[in-house]
Design a protein around this motif. Sequence first.
Motif, PDB file in Angstrom:
ATOM      1  N   LEU A   1      26.132  -4.167 -56.645  1.00 54.88           N
ATOM      2  CA  LEU A   1      24.911  -4.965 -56.558  1.00 54.88           C
ATOM      3  C   LEU A   1      23.833  -4.411 -57.479  1.00 54.88           C
ATOM      4  N   ALA A   2      23.680  -3.088 -57.487  1.00 58.04           N
ATOM      5  CA  ALA A   2      22.676  -2.480 -58.361  1.00 58.04           C
ATOM      6  C   ALA A   2      23.000  -2.738 -59.830  1.00 58.04           C
ATOM      7  N   GLU A   3      24.281  -2.686 -60.201  1.00 56.10           N
ATOM      8  CA  GLU A   3      24.676  -2.940 -61.590  1.00 56.10           C
ATOM      9  C   GLU A   3      24.364  -4.376 -61.994  1.00 56.10           C
ATOM     10  N   ARG A   4      24.626  -5.334 -61.114  1.00 60.53           N
ATOM     11  CA  ARG A   4      24.323  -6.732 -61.434  1.00 60.53           C
ATOM     12  C   ARG A   4      22.821  -6.960 -61.556  1.00 60.53           C
ATOM     13  N   LEU A   5      22.060  -6.327 -60.668  1.00 65.96           N
ATOM     14  CA  LEU A   5      20.605  -6.482 -60.734  1.00 65.96           C
ATOM     15  C   LEU A   5      20.031  -5.816 -61.970  1.00 65.96           C
ATOM     16  N   GLU A   6      20.701  -4.789 -62.480  1.00 66.54           N
ATOM     17  CA  GLU A   6      20.244  -4.143 -63.710  1.00 66.54           C
ATOM     18  C   GLU A   6      20.295  -5.118 -64.874  1.00 66.54           C
ATOM     19  N   ARG A   7      21.264  -6.035 -64.860  1.00 68.00           N
ATOM     20  CA  ARG A   7      21.404  -7.010 -65.939  1.00 68.00           C
ATOM     21  C   ARG A   7      20.435  -8.174 -65.771  1.00 68.00           C
ATOM     22  N   GLU A   8      20.371  -8.741 -64.564  1.00 64.13           N
ATOM     23  CA  GLU A   8      19.467  -9.855 -64.301  1.00 64.13           C
ATOM     24  C   GLU A   8      19.313 -10.039 -62.800  1.00 64.13           C
ATOM     25  N   GLN A   9      18.307 -10.853 -62.410  1.00 58.24           N
ATOM     26  CA  GLN A   9      18.027 -11.053 -60.993  1.00 58.24           C
ATOM     27  C   GLN A   9      18.063 -12.513 -60.572  1.00 58.24           C
ATOM     28  N   GLY A  10      17.985 -13.424 -61.506  1.00 60.90           N
ATOM     29  CA  GLY A  10      17.859 -14.832 -61.161  1.00 60.90           C
ATOM     30  C   GLY A  10      19.032 -15.392 -60.379  1.00 60.90           C
ATOM     31  N   TRP A  11      20.171 -14.699 -60.363  1.00 60.65           N
ATOM     32  CA  TRP A  11      21.343 -15.202 -59.658  1.00 60.65           C
ATOM     33  C   TRP A  11      21.232 -15.016 -58.151  1.00 60.65           C
ATOM     34  N   LEU A  12      20.300 -14.205 -57.672  1.00 57.60           N
ATOM     35  CA  LEU A  12      20.158 -13.984 -56.234  1.00 57.60           C
ATOM     36  C   LEU A  12      19.799 -15.290 -55.542  1.00 57.60           C
ATOM     37  N   ARG A  13      20.579 -15.669 -54.515  1.00 51.08           N
ATOM     38  CA  ARG A  13      20.318 -16.909 -53.810  1.00 51.08           C
ATOM     39  C   ARG A  13      20.956 -16.857 -52.432  1.00 51.08           C
ATOM     40  N   SER A  14      20.525 -17.763 -51.556  1.00 52.79           N
ATOM     41  CA  SER A  14      21.087 -17.896 -50.217  1.00 52.79           C
ATOM     42  C   SER A  14      20.926 -19.348 -49.775  1.00 52.79           C
ATOM     43  N   PRO A  15      22.003 -19.994 -49.310  1.00 52.25           N
ATOM     44  CA  PRO A  15      21.896 -21.397 -48.879  1.00 52.25           C
ATOM     45  C   PRO A  15      21.362 -21.555 -47.459  1.00 52.25           C
ATOM     46  N   HIS A  16      21.085 -20.443 -46.790  1.00 53.21           N
ATOM     47  CA  HIS A  16      20.726 -20.513 -45.375  1.00 53.21           C
ATOM     48  C   HIS A  16      19.223 -20.550 -45.143  1.00 53.21           C
ATOM     49  N   ARG A  17      18.431 -20.643 -46.179  1.00 53.70           N
ATOM     50  CA  ARG A  17      16.982 -20.640 -46.021  1.00 53.70           C
ATOM     51  C   ARG A  17      16.477 -22.030 -45.658  1.00 53.70           C
ATOM     52  N   ALA A  18      15.472 -22.058 -44.766  1.00 60.33           N
ATOM     53  CA  ALA A  18      14.922 -23.343 -44.344  1.00 60.33           C
ATOM     54  C   ALA A  18      14.170 -24.023 -45.480  1.00 60.33           C
ATOM     55  N   LEU A  19      13.404 -23.257 -46.240  1.00 58.75           N
ATOM     56  CA  LEU A  19      12.627 -23.812 -47.339  1.00 58.75           C
ATOM     57  C   LEU A  19      13.428 -23.717 -48.634  1.00 58.75           C
ATOM     58  N   HIS A  20      13.415 -24.802 -49.403  1.00 62.61           N
ATOM     59  CA  HIS A  20      14.197 -24.826 -50.642  1.00 62.61           C
ATOM     60  C   HIS A  20      13.720 -23.763 -51.615  1.00 62.61           C
ATOM     61  N   ARG A  21      12.415 -23.528 -51.684  1.00 58.32           N
ATOM     62  CA  ARG A  21      11.900 -22.574 -52.673  1.00 58.32           C
ATOM     63  C   ARG A  21      12.262 -21.138 -52.327  1.00 58.32           C
ATOM     64  N   HIS A  22      12.749 -20.892 -51.104  1.00 53.85           N
ATOM     65  CA  HIS A  22      13.146 -19.547 -50.709  1.00 53.85           C
ATOM     66  C   HIS A  22      14.648 -19.321 -50.837  1.00 53.85           C
ATOM     67  N   ARG A  23      15.381 -20.308 -51.340  1.00 54.59           N
ATOM     68  CA  ARG A  23      16.831 -20.170 -51.410  1.00 54.59           C
ATOM     69  C   ARG A  23      17.307 -19.397 -52.631  1.00 54.59           C
ATOM     70  N   SER A  24      16.456 -19.185 -53.597  1.00 61.99           N
ATOM     71  CA  SER A  24      16.814 -18.379 -54.759  1.00 61.99           C
ATOM     72  C   SER A  24      15.537 -17.893 -55.432  1.00 61.99           C
ATOM     73  N   LEU A  25      15.667 -16.813 -56.187  1.00 57.56           N
ATOM     74  CA  LEU A  25      14.505 -16.321 -56.935  1.00 57.56           C
ATOM     75  C   LEU A  25      14.094 -17.324 -58.001  1.00 57.56           C
ATOM     76  N   GLY A  26      15.081 -17.981 -58.599  1.00 55.82           N
ATOM     77  CA  GLY A  26      14.751 -18.986 -59.606  1.00 55.82           C
ATOM     78  C   GLY A  26      13.963 -20.143 -59.029  1.00 55.82           C
ATOM     79  N   ALA A  27      14.344 -20.605 -57.815  1.00 55.69           N
ATOM     80  CA  ALA A  27      13.612 -21.705 -57.182  1.00 55.69           C
ATOM     81  C   ALA A  27      12.207 -21.274 -56.798  1.00 55.69           C
ATOM     82  N   SER A  28      12.065 -20.033 -56.322  1.00 62.46           N
ATOM     83  CA  SER A  28      10.741 -19.540 -55.943  1.00 62.46           C
ATOM     84  C   SER A  28       9.819 -19.464 -57.155  1.00 62.46           C
ATOM     85  N   THR A  29      10.336 -18.945 -58.257  1.00 58.02           N
ATOM     86  CA  THR A  29       9.524 -18.864 -59.472  1.00 58.02           C
ATOM     87  C   THR A  29       9.298 -20.242 -60.070  1.00 58.02           C
ATOM     88  N   GLY A  30      10.327 -21.094 -60.044  1.00 57.18           N
ATOM     89  CA  GLY A  30      10.205 -22.429 -60.613  1.00 57.18           C
ATOM     90  C   GLY A  30       9.215 -23.306 -59.876  1.00 57.18           C
TER      91      GLY A  30
END
Length: 665
Positions: free
Chosen positions: A240-269
Motif C-alpha cells: 500500500l505504501a509503495e502504491r501511494l508513493e506513486r499516486e493517490q487518486g486511485w484510493l476509493r470505496s463504494p460503501h460511502r453514503a456521499l458520492h464525493r467521499h467515495r474516492s479522493l478524485g471525486a472529493s477533489t473534483g
Amino acid sequence: MWTSNSGPAKPATSWNGGTGRLVGRDREATTLRRLLTENRLVAVTGGAGVGKSRLGAAVVASMMPTGAWEYLVCVRPQSKGAAEHGTLLAELARTLPGCRPGRGPVTLQQVVRNIPPGPTLLVVDDADPVRTEAAWLVQHLLMAVPAMRVLVTSRGALGLGDEHVLRLAPLRFETRDTDPGGLTPAVELFLDRVDAVAGDFRTRDPGLGHARAICRLVEGVPLALELAAEQVAHCSPGELAERLEREQGWLRSPHRALHRHRSLGASTGAGYALCDTTLRTVWARAGIFCGFFGEGAAVSVCAGGDVPPHRVPGALAELAARGVLERSGEYGAVRPVRYRMDRVTREFGVERLQESGEFPQAAERRANHCRATAEVAENLWDSGAQTQAVELAEDSLGDVEAAVAHAVERRERIETVLEIVTSLWFLWVAYDRSEEGRAHLVRLLPLASEGHRAALHGLWQAAWLTAHSDPEAARGLLGRAWPAAVLAGDDGTLGRIAHVQGLIALHQQGPTAAAPHFREAADTIPPGAPGGPSPAVSRAALAVAQSDFDPSAARRSCRRALTESYRYKDAWATFVARHARAVVDDRLGHSGRALHRAHRALASVATRPAAPATAVALRELIQDIEARPPRPTTAARKHSAAAARDSTAQLAGLWQARPETAPLW
C-alpha cells in the motif's frame, strides 16, 4: 432533517457526518463547542476530505443533551456543481415540518413562518454548491429569527461580518516527544479504521513504520487515511505504501453514503466543478509546483492564453479561500504570501494538464522558474545574504527534484536542469544536503555534454560531495574536470579541484600530504569568485592541516582566513574559519582559548548555523575539552597530539566516524 429535544425526537446523530468515532480532533472539538455557545454564526472550513462534516456532527451530537438549543434543522444541498439560486431555500422548506409551499417558488417569508419557535440550530452542510445563496439566506434568517444559530460546513467561509471561522487542517503526522505511545493523530486515526478491516495490522507491522509512511504520503488527510485503511484488507501495508508513493487518486470505496467521499478524485473534483474557467486553468497549471510558491512564480507559470498575468494573483487568493491552496503568511505582510497544494490536489491538477496537452509547456516553465530562482539564490549567497539564499533555495527543492526527474525521463533540457543543481552548490556543500546534491548530479552528469559549463561545475561538485565516501570515484571525476577547466581558463574551478584533492589526501595520507593542495586552492581561487566556496574555506582547511606539523603557519593561515571571510561578508567561511582557529588552538595545547573561541563561534550563529555540520563538530569539541582535567599535564598534551596524528587529524577522524555530520571542508 429536523429533530427536537422535546418529545419523541430523533437523536442528533441523525445528521450523518460519517461513520466511526472522531479521532485526533479533541482540540478542534473543544473550540467548536465554545464557538457554538458564544456566537450565532460559525463556519467550519478546510480543504477536501479534512473531516468538516464529521467534526460538526460529533460536536452537535455531544451538545444536544445539554439543552444548548431545542431544535436542530440540517440541510445538505445535493448538487455536483454550482446550484441555481433558490436550491437551498427550497431544500430548507422541504426539511421544515409543516412547510407546504405551493406550486410557485418558495419564498423567504414561508420559511421564516415555519422556523421552530424555540432556540434552533440550523446546519448547512457542504454549502459550497450554494455558497452565494447560503450567505444571503443565513444573513436574512439571523435577522428575522433572533433565537436561531447557524453552523456552516464548507471549503470556504461565507464572508459575513459576524461569521466566526474554524479552519481545519489535515491531521498531524510528524512524530513528537509528547505523543502518547508514539502515535500521532494521523496514525491513531489510520489504526482505528484499520481495526475494523484487519485487526492484526499491529502484529504484521509491530514498528508501525508502514503506518507512519502511509500517513506521511497522504499528508494526514482524514478521508485519504480512511480510504487507505480499507485497502489493508486487499494488500499488505508495504504494498500500500509503495502504491501511494506513486499516486493517490486511485484510493476509493463504494460503501460511502456521499458520492464525493467515495474516492479522493471525486472529493477533489467536487471543488473543481465549482470553479470557473480561469480558476480551473490556474489550478491545473499551479499543480506543477511541488512545494511552496509565490505570486511571481505563479504568474511565470500560470499566465498565458485566456489567463492574463494580472488575473493570476486574484485567482490564487480565491483558490486559497476555497481550500484548494494552503496559504503561508498574511496579505500585506513584510514577507510575501506563499502557497502550496497538498499532494492529491496537485495530482488532480497535473492530470488536467496532461488531458489538455499543456504539461510539457508547464514543465518547461517550471524549469525556467527554477533556474531563475537558483541564480537569485546564488547571487544572494555571494553578496552576503546567505540566510535568505538558503531559505529561497530550500523552498524550491521540491520543484528542483521534479525538474531533475522530468529531464532524466524525457532526455531533454539536461544542461538547464544541471545549471539549477550546480547553482545551489552552497546547499549541498554547506547545509548538510550532500546526499541529495550528489544524487541529482549522478543522474544528470552522464546525460550532459562534457563541454558545457554546467557539466564542468557538476564534476567538481560531485567530486567534493563524494570525497569522504568514495575517494577513488572522486579522483576519477577530478580527472575529467581538470582538463576542461584548464582549457576554459577557469581559475575558480581549478582551485576547487585542488581543494578536493586536498580532502582526498587528508583522508588517505594525512595532513602533511593535504596541506600543499589546500595552499594551492587558497592561492588559485580568485577572491569573490562565484560558483563555489571562497579561498577562505581552503585557507581554514590549510590551517587545520598545518597545525599537525607547523603551528606558526597554522596561526597565520587562521588569521588570513578570517580576514578574507570578513572582507567578502562570507558568513559560512567565517564560521568555518572560527572552527579551524578553535581546533588549531586546542591542538597546540591552548584548551581554554579554544573553548572560548568555540563558544563565541556558536553564539554568532545561534539562530541557524551557517554550516550545521561544523556546528555539530564545534559542540563535540566543547564537550571534549570540558571533559578533560582542568590543568592537563605536558605528557597529557603530547598524548592528545599523538592521538590526533594517529587518527589522520581531527577532520579526517570526523569523516570516518560520522560522515553525515562531517564539515565538508
